[in-house]
Design a protein around this motif. Structure first.
Motif, PDB file in Angstrom:
ATOM      1  N   ALA A 184       0.831  -1.207   0.000  1.00 14.25           N
ATOM      2  CA  ALA A 184       0.000   0.000   0.000  1.00 14.25           C
ATOM      3  C   ALA A 184       0.864   1.254   0.000  1.00 14.25           C
ATOM      4  O   ALA A 184       0.575   2.224  -0.718  1.00 14.25           O
ATOM      5  N   THR A 185       1.933   1.250   0.767  1.00 15.07           N
ATOM      6  CA  THR A 185       2.836   2.396   0.816  1.00 15.07           C
ATOM      7  C   THR A 185       3.502   2.618  -0.534  1.00 15.07           C
ATOM      8  O   THR A 185       3.594   3.747  -1.025  1.00 15.07           O
TER       9      THR A 185
ATOM     10  N   ASP B 294      -4.708  18.803  -4.305  1.00 14.35           N
ATOM     11  CA  ASP B 294      -5.496  17.884  -5.135  1.00 14.35           C
ATOM     12  C   ASP B 294      -5.468  16.468  -4.561  1.00 14.35           C
ATOM     13  O   ASP B 294      -6.488  15.783  -4.500  1.00 14.35           O
ATOM     14  N   LEU B 295      -4.285  16.029  -4.134  1.00 18.98           N
ATOM     15  CA  LEU B 295      -4.165  14.682  -3.597  1.00 18.98           C
ATOM     16  C   LEU B 295      -4.884  14.542  -2.256  1.00 18.98           C
ATOM     17  O   LEU B 295      -5.511  13.522  -1.990  1.00 18.98           O
TER      18      LEU B 295
ATOM     19  N   THR C 160       4.018   5.781  -5.413  1.00 22.96           N
ATOM     20  CA  THR C 160       4.044   5.764  -6.870  1.00 22.96           C
ATOM     21  C   THR C 160       2.965   6.699  -7.418  1.00 22.96           C
ATOM     22  O   THR C 160       3.190   7.433  -8.375  1.00 22.96           O
ATOM     23  N   GLY C 161       1.785   6.683  -6.788  1.00 25.11           N
ATOM     24  CA  GLY C 161       0.704   7.570  -7.194  1.00 25.11           C
ATOM     25  C   GLY C 161       1.064   9.033  -7.014  1.00 25.11           C
ATOM     26  O   GLY C 161       0.742   9.872  -7.864  1.00 25.11           O
ATOM     27  N   VAL C 162       1.731   9.350  -5.920  1.00 24.56           N
ATOM     28  CA  VAL C 162       2.150  10.735  -5.672  1.00 24.56           C
ATOM     29  C   VAL C 162       3.147  11.168  -6.743  1.00 24.56           C
ATOM     30  O   VAL C 162       3.068  12.278  -7.283  1.00 24.56           O
ATOM     31  N   TYR C 163       4.085  10.291  -7.065  1.00 22.68           N
ATOM     32  CA  TYR C 163       5.072  10.603  -8.096  1.00 22.68           C
ATOM     33  C   TYR C 163       4.384  10.870  -9.438  1.00 22.68           C
ATOM     34  O   TYR C 163       4.676  11.863 -10.112  1.00 22.68           O
ATOM     35  N   CYS C 164       3.467   9.996  -9.810  1.00 26.32           N
ATOM     36  CA  CYS C 164       2.749  10.160 -11.084  1.00 26.32           C
ATOM     37  C   CYS C 164       1.896  11.425 -11.072  1.00 26.32           C
ATOM     38  O   CYS C 164       1.797  12.124 -12.087  1.00 26.32           O
ATOM     39  N   ALA C 165       1.278  11.729  -9.945  1.00 24.12           N
ATOM     40  CA  ALA C 165       0.453  12.932  -9.839  1.00 24.12           C
ATOM     41  C   ALA C 165       1.300  14.189 -10.058  1.00 24.12           C
ATOM     42  O   ALA C 165       0.855  15.128 -10.723  1.00 24.12           O
TER      43      ALA C 165
END
Length: 56
Positions: free
Chosen positions: A25-26, A45-46, A31-36
């Protein structure tokens, strides 16, 4: 989810905060933060997205 490094669904089971599911999960969150960031999404936004999920 194999491309995300999750080969077996049972890897997600468990509530240990230091267990394998927590590591997955971490990793996905970071990875999501990096892509965002690459897409131009900011911190606000996040945070709004996380708030919309209803997690506590």
């Amino acid at each position: 989810m194999n491309s995300l490094g999750v080969e077996k669904s049972q890897e997600w089971l468990g509530d240990d905060r230091d267990g394998w599911a927590a590591h997955i999960a971490t990793h996905l969150l970071l990875t999501g933060v990096y892509c965002a960031r690459l897409l131009g999404c900011g911190r606000k936004d996040l945070v709004r997205l996380l708030d919309a999920t209803g997690i506590e």
